[in-house]
Design an enzyme around this catalytic site. Structure first.
Site, PDB file in Angstrom:
ATOM      1  N   ASP A  31      29.453  25.777  34.146  1.00 55.49           N
ATOM      2  CA  ASP A  31      29.352  27.240  34.174  1.00 55.49           C
ATOM      3  C   ASP A  31      28.110  27.650  33.395  1.00 55.49           C
ATOM      4  OD1 ASP A  31      29.844  30.095  33.470  1.00 55.49           O
ATOM      5  OD2 ASP A  31      31.735  29.732  34.507  1.00 55.49           O
ATOM      6  N   LEU A  33      27.651  30.498  32.090  1.00 50.91           N
ATOM      7  CA  LEU A  33      28.030  31.518  31.103  1.00 50.91           C
ATOM      8  C   LEU A  33      27.122  32.732  31.203  1.00 50.91           C
ATOM      9  CD1 LEU A  33      29.095  29.327  28.044  1.00 50.91           C
ATOM     10  CD2 LEU A  33      30.534  30.355  29.815  1.00 50.91           C
ATOM     11  N   THR A  98      22.135  33.039  42.874  1.00 57.49           N
ATOM     12  CA  THR A  98      23.296  32.188  42.569  1.00 57.49           C
ATOM     13  C   THR A  98      24.124  31.893  43.818  1.00 57.49           C
ATOM     14  OG1 THR A  98      23.483  32.693  40.234  1.00 57.49           O
ATOM     15  CG2 THR A  98      25.531  32.173  41.372  1.00 57.49           C
ATOM     16  N   THR A 132      35.307  34.966  50.073  1.00 60.61           N
ATOM     17  CA  THR A 132      35.950  36.283  50.017  1.00 60.61           C
ATOM     18  C   THR A 132      36.224  36.847  51.409  1.00 60.61           C
ATOM     19  OG1 THR A 132      35.522  38.575  49.369  1.00 60.61           O
ATOM     20  CG2 THR A 132      33.607  37.241  49.795  1.00 60.61           C
ATOM     21  N   ASP A 133      37.197  37.757  51.487  1.00 52.00           N
ATOM     22  CA  ASP A 133      37.452  38.451  52.756  1.00 52.00           C
ATOM     23  C   ASP A 133      36.347  39.458  53.088  1.00 52.00           C
ATOM     24  OD1 ASP A 133      38.043  40.391  50.829  1.00 52.00           O
ATOM     25  OD2 ASP A 133      40.049  40.848  51.582  1.00 52.00           O
ATOM     26  N   GLU A 134      35.502  39.789  52.090  1.00 48.84           N
ATOM     27  CA  GLU A 134      34.483  40.828  52.327  1.00 48.84           C
ATOM     28  C   GLU A 134      33.445  40.392  53.359  1.00 48.84           C
ATOM     29  OE1 GLU A 134      32.970  42.940  48.993  1.00 48.84           O
ATOM     30  OE2 GLU A 134      34.883  42.906  47.945  1.00 48.84           O
ATOM     31  N   TYR A 158      26.458  41.765  47.875  1.00 51.97           N
ATOM     32  CA  TYR A 158      27.393  40.707  47.456  1.00 51.97           C
ATOM     33  C   TYR A 158      27.978  39.991  48.665  1.00 51.97           C
ATOM     34  CZ  TYR A 158      31.916  38.662  46.262  1.00 51.97           C
ATOM     35  OH  TYR A 158      32.984  37.808  46.163  1.00 51.97           O
ATOM     36  N   SER A 159      28.571  40.761  49.598  1.00 57.78           N
ATOM     37  CA  SER A 159      29.266  40.086  50.707  1.00 57.78           C
ATOM     38  C   SER A 159      28.269  39.377  51.624  1.00 57.78           C
ATOM     39  CB  SER A 159      30.156  41.059  51.478  1.00 57.78           C
ATOM     40  OG  SER A 159      29.448  42.173  51.932  1.00 57.78           O
ATOM     41  N   LYS A 162      27.605  36.091  49.981  1.00 51.95           N
ATOM     42  CA  LYS A 162      28.736  35.164  50.143  1.00 51.95           C
ATOM     43  C   LYS A 162      28.808  34.682  51.592  1.00 51.95           C
ATOM     44  CE  LYS A 162      31.541  34.038  47.589  1.00 51.95           C
ATOM     45  NZ  LYS A 162      31.617  32.918  46.587  1.00 51.95           N
TER      46      LYS A 162
HETATM   47  P1  NAD Z   1      33.559  35.999  37.883  1.00 50.83           P
HETATM   48  O1  NAD Z   1      32.353  36.877  38.017  1.00 50.83           O
HETATM   49  O2  NAD Z   1      34.667  36.421  36.999  1.00 50.83           O
HETATM   50  O3  NAD Z   1      33.110  34.547  37.392  1.00 50.83           O
HETATM   51  C1  NAD Z   1      31.993  33.883  37.902  1.00 50.83           C
HETATM   52  C2  NAD Z   1      31.691  32.691  37.014  1.00 50.83           C
HETATM   53  O4  NAD Z   1      30.561  31.999  37.572  1.00 50.83           O
HETATM   54  C3  NAD Z   1      31.319  33.081  35.583  1.00 50.83           C
HETATM   55  O5  NAD Z   1      31.988  32.241  34.670  1.00 50.83           O
HETATM   56  C4  NAD Z   1      29.812  32.855  35.533  1.00 50.83           C
HETATM   57  O6  NAD Z   1      29.341  32.506  34.239  1.00 50.83           O
HETATM   58  C5  NAD Z   1      29.637  31.715  36.518  1.00 50.83           C
HETATM   59  N1  NAD Z   1      28.280  31.673  37.095  1.00 50.83           N
HETATM   60  C6  NAD Z   1      27.578  32.703  37.619  1.00 50.83           C
HETATM   61  N2  NAD Z   1      26.360  32.275  38.023  1.00 50.83           N
HETATM   62  C7  NAD Z   1      26.337  30.939  37.787  1.00 50.83           C
HETATM   63  C8  NAD Z   1      25.342  29.933  38.005  1.00 50.83           C
HETATM   64  N3  NAD Z   1      24.155  30.215  38.558  1.00 50.83           N
HETATM   65  N4  NAD Z   1      25.633  28.656  37.647  1.00 50.83           N
HETATM   66  C9  NAD Z   1      26.840  28.345  37.082  1.00 50.83           C
HETATM   67  N5  NAD Z   1      27.788  29.279  36.836  1.00 50.83           N
HETATM   68  C10 NAD Z   1      27.546  30.549  37.194  1.00 50.83           C
HETATM   69  O7  NAD Z   1      34.057  35.761  39.373  1.00 50.83           O
HETATM   70  P2  NAD Z   1      35.551  35.642  39.940  1.00 50.83           P
HETATM   71  O8  NAD Z   1      36.074  36.990  40.210  1.00 50.83           O
HETATM   72  O9  NAD Z   1      36.289  34.695  39.094  1.00 50.83           O
HETATM   73  O10 NAD Z   1      35.248  34.961  41.366  1.00 50.83           O
HETATM   74  C11 NAD Z   1      35.144  33.537  41.489  1.00 50.83           C
HETATM   75  C12 NAD Z   1      34.838  33.196  42.937  1.00 50.83           C
HETATM   76  O11 NAD Z   1      35.874  33.702  43.770  1.00 50.83           O
HETATM   77  C13 NAD Z   1      33.543  33.809  43.451  1.00 50.83           C
HETATM   78  O12 NAD Z   1      32.914  32.866  44.274  1.00 50.83           O
HETATM   79  C14 NAD Z   1      33.994  35.023  44.237  1.00 50.83           C
HETATM   80  O13 NAD Z   1      33.090  35.309  45.279  1.00 50.83           O
HETATM   81  C15 NAD Z   1      35.322  34.526  44.790  1.00 50.83           C
HETATM   82  N6  NAD Z   1      36.322  35.569  45.058  1.00 50.83           N
HETATM   83  C16 NAD Z   1      36.642  36.490  44.113  1.00 50.83           C
HETATM   84  C17 NAD Z   1      37.651  37.412  44.382  1.00 50.83           C
HETATM   85  C18 NAD Z   1      38.055  38.449  43.349  1.00 50.83           C
HETATM   86  O14 NAD Z   1      38.858  39.329  43.663  1.00 50.83           O
HETATM   87  N7  NAD Z   1      37.575  38.389  42.130  1.00 50.83           N
HETATM   88  C19 NAD Z   1      38.295  37.400  45.613  1.00 50.83           C
HETATM   89  C20 NAD Z   1      37.931  36.448  46.574  1.00 50.83           C
HETATM   90  C21 NAD Z   1      36.951  35.514  46.269  1.00 50.83           C
HETATM   91  O1  DAU Z   2      37.958  41.462  48.514  1.00 51.19           O
HETATM   92  C1  DAU Z   2      37.629  40.459  47.604  1.00 51.19           C
HETATM   93  C2  DAU Z   2      36.609  40.986  46.617  1.00 51.19           C
HETATM   94  O2  DAU Z   2      37.293  41.864  45.742  1.00 51.19           O
HETATM   95  C3  DAU Z   2      35.907  39.890  45.852  1.00 51.19           C
HETATM   96  O3  DAU Z   2      35.174  39.085  46.729  1.00 51.19           O
HETATM   97  C4  DAU Z   2      34.960  40.496  44.793  1.00 51.19           C
HETATM   98  O4  DAU Z   2      34.374  39.463  44.019  1.00 51.19           O
HETATM   99  C5  DAU Z   2      35.769  41.411  43.901  1.00 51.19           C
HETATM  100  O5  DAU Z   2      34.912  42.041  42.975  1.00 51.19           O
HETATM  101  C6  DAU Z   2      36.515  42.453  44.726  1.00 51.19           C
HETATM  102  O6  DAU Z   2      35.603  43.415  45.291  1.00 51.19           O
HETATM  103  P1  DAU Z   2      35.942  44.983  45.327  1.00 51.19           P
HETATM  104  O7  DAU Z   2      34.684  45.741  45.438  1.00 51.19           O
HETATM  105  O8  DAU Z   2      36.998  45.266  46.323  1.00 51.19           O
HETATM  106  O9  DAU Z   2      36.613  45.128  43.864  1.00 51.19           O
HETATM  107  P2  DAU Z   2      36.472  46.266  42.742  1.00 51.19           P
HETATM  108  O10 DAU Z   2      37.496  45.963  41.713  1.00 51.19           O
HETATM  109  O11 DAU Z   2      35.060  46.461  42.304  1.00 51.19           O
HETATM  110  O12 DAU Z   2      36.922  47.582  43.528  1.00 51.19           O
HETATM  111  C7  DAU Z   2      38.196  47.672  44.151  1.00 51.19           C
HETATM  112  C8  DAU Z   2      38.255  49.017  44.859  1.00 51.19           C
HETATM  113  O13 DAU Z   2      38.278  50.054  43.858  1.00 51.19           O
HETATM  114  C9  DAU Z   2      37.043  49.302  45.730  1.00 51.19           C
HETATM  115  O14 DAU Z   2      37.453  50.053  46.868  1.00 51.19           O
HETATM  116  C10 DAU Z   2      36.152  50.170  44.842  1.00 51.19           C
HETATM  117  C11 DAU Z   2      37.161  50.925  44.006  1.00 51.19           C
HETATM  118  N1  DAU Z   2      36.725  51.275  42.631  1.00 51.19           N
HETATM  119  C12 DAU Z   2      36.221  50.304  41.856  1.00 51.19           C
HETATM  120  C13 DAU Z   2      35.824  50.570  40.555  1.00 51.19           C
HETATM  121  C14 DAU Z   2      35.212  49.495  39.676  1.00 51.19           C
HETATM  122  C15 DAU Z   2      36.921  52.571  42.151  1.00 51.19           C
HETATM  123  O15 DAU Z   2      37.405  53.456  42.877  1.00 51.19           O
HETATM  124  N2  DAU Z   2      36.535  52.843  40.861  1.00 51.19           N
HETATM  125  C16 DAU Z   2      35.979  51.903  40.059  1.00 51.19           C
HETATM  126  O16 DAU Z   2      35.620  52.225  38.886  1.00 51.19           O
END
Ligand code: NAD
Ligand code: DAU
Length: 356
Positions: A31, A33, A98, A132-134, A158-159, A162
């Site tokens: 990671d 970090l 990344t 991700t589903d995005e 982002y999407s 990905k």
């Molecule tokens: P996060 O942002 O909480 O964590 C990402 C981690 O990756 C961090 O620890 C960061 O330090 C590390 N990182 C970033 N750039 C890096 C690099 N260049 N080299 C090594 N490490 C690096 O993310 P998350 O929410 O835990 O998501 C993890 C994975 O799951 C991602 O690939 C994201 O696309 C996917 N995902 C997330 C969600 C969600 O709802 N959070 C849903 C579906 C898929």
């Molecule tokens: O669908 C999977 C994805 O879900 C992951 O791939 C992403 O990594 C993760 O960040 C997440 O994306 P979203 O954009 O859906 O998540 P977020 O929590 O940022 O926002 C959720 C919903 O809430 C979205 O419709 C935007 C809205 N939102 C978000 C924030 C931060 C608000 O209305 N107010 C806010 O302050």
């Protein structure tokens, strides 16, 4: 031994903790970090010889080559990414670096490593890409949930990044034979989620008496899955998924954003009542996110039918657990918000870093 990337982030740290609770197979955790990486999430593993933490960048192929040669993992589980949509709108470059370049470097390292394994080791090896589903874009109210056969139509930086990484993973399988698996999951929530994402942000702001920002009309829909259920889905796919296939993971829990925020307010009213009255008074509608996808929904029948995976938590049980965790761990949120979580690394992980 498995190699996990991004194992100090939200889902990655939950995955590493769950993995080592369920078995003794060691983990090497790579990671960089970034702001999203928080080693204190893994404090329970301090001194645990099954966890090898390496601070480093997935874009650094020479480092990944060295780690693969040294640790000889039987699988790579790739979480590392820039993950926050709003940040991708304001600064897309890191996302391309990344998510696209980093996944490319990792695939190249994995390809070289895999080519040098014995036939038996090659047959066992897996590269599991967490996505991700995005990538499927946005659904209208009347559309069916996303299946694995939906076309890719990513809308945010982002999407799009990905989606590009998913395509690279697919190509490395078709062209080079690398045994890959891809998972596309819906919105996760649970412990250790950085308080920039909707659910932890709303909990933290409510407890601090700050506004709860809702983008646009609050009618955007997401499908929510408890993080532990995502981790169990990934373990299932890693163990029994068919090489080259993709698996959607979701909770069958579609909710509008306003429903989510009101639910959190109501639970907090019960669990941590505020003297000023209901937390709903803090709800504030704010300008919409540019390009804001209207609706995501996951059809999770393939992973259920083929691998027998089912989520353990309903939204009601998962959100209660999550709010309970944030109430019990307010210091974690404070350390993230005041930046002191960065010091934890310096004071606790000095030795691990210097021996990498
Ligand atoms: P996060 O942002 O909480 O964590 C990402 C981690 O990756 C961090 O620890 C960061 O330090 C590390 N990182 C970033 N750039 C890096 C690099 N260049 N080299 C090594 N490490 C690096 O993310 P998350 O929410 O835990 O998501 C993890 C994975 O799951 C991602 O690939 C994201 O696309 C996917 N995902 C997330 C969600 C969600 O709802 N959070 C849903 C579906 C898929
Ligand atoms: O669908 C999977 C994805 O879900 C992951 O791939 C992403 O990594 C993760 O960040 C997440 O994306 P979203 O954009 O859906 O998540 P977020 O929590 O940022 O926002 C959720 C919903 O809430 C979205 O419709 C935007 C809205 N939102 C978000 C924030 C931060 C608000 O209305 N107010 C806010 O302050």
């Amino acid at each position: 031994m498995i190699l996990v990337t991004g194992g100090a982030g939200f889902i990655g740290s939950n995955f590493v903790l769950d993995w080592l609770q369920g078995c003794d197979e060691p983990v090497v955790n790579l990671d960089r970090l970034t702001y999203a990486g928080n080693l204190s999430n893994l404090a329970a593993l301090q001194g645990d010889s099954r966890h090898h933490f390496v601070q480093g960048d997935i874009c650094d192929q020479a480092l990944v080559d060295r780690l693969l040669a040294e640790y000889r993992p039987r699988a790579i589980v790739h979480f590392a990414a820039e993950s926050h949509v709003d940040r991708s709108i304001h600064g897309p470059r890191d996302f391309v670096r990344t998510n696209v370049e980093g996944t490319f470097s990792l695939l190249e390292a994995a390809r070289g490593y895999w080519a040098r394994l014995s036939n038996e080791e090659q047959a066992e090896f897996r590269f599991l890409h967490v996505s991700t589903d995005e990538v499927y874009g946005s659904l209208a109210a009347e559309d069916s949930p996303f299946t694995e056969r939906n076309a890719y139509e990513p809308n945010s930086p982002y999407s799009a990044s990905k989606a590009a990484s998913d395509h690279l993973v697919r190509a490395w399988h078709h062209t080079y034979g690398l045994p890959v698996l891809t998972t596309n999951c819906s919105n996760n929530y649970g412990p250790y989620q950085f308080p920039e994402k909707l659910i932890p942000l709303v909990i933290a702001n409510a407890l601090a008496g700050k506004a709860l920002p809702i983008y646009g009309d609050g009618q955007n829909v997401r499908d929510w899955l408890y993080v532990g259920d995502h981790c169990s889905g990934i373990r299932e796919v890693l163990a029994r998924g068919v090489v080259g296939e993709t698996y959607n993971i979701g909770g069958w829990n579609e909710k509008t954003n306003i429903e989510i925020v009101e639910t959190i307010c109501d639970l907090l009213d019960d669990l941590a009542p505020a003297a000023e009255g209901s937390y709903r008074r803090l709800i504030a509608f704010v300008p919409d996110r540019p390009g804001h996808d209207r609706r995501y929904a996951i059809d999770a029948r393939k992973i259920a039918d083929e691998l027998g995976w089912r989520p353990q938590e309903t939204f009601e049980s998962g959100i209660r657990k999550t709010i309970g965790w944030y109430l019990d761990n307010q210091a974690w949120v404070e350390h993230v918000q005041d930046g002191s979580y960065r010091d934890w690394l310096e004071t606790n992980y000095r030795l691990r870093r210097s021996d990498r």
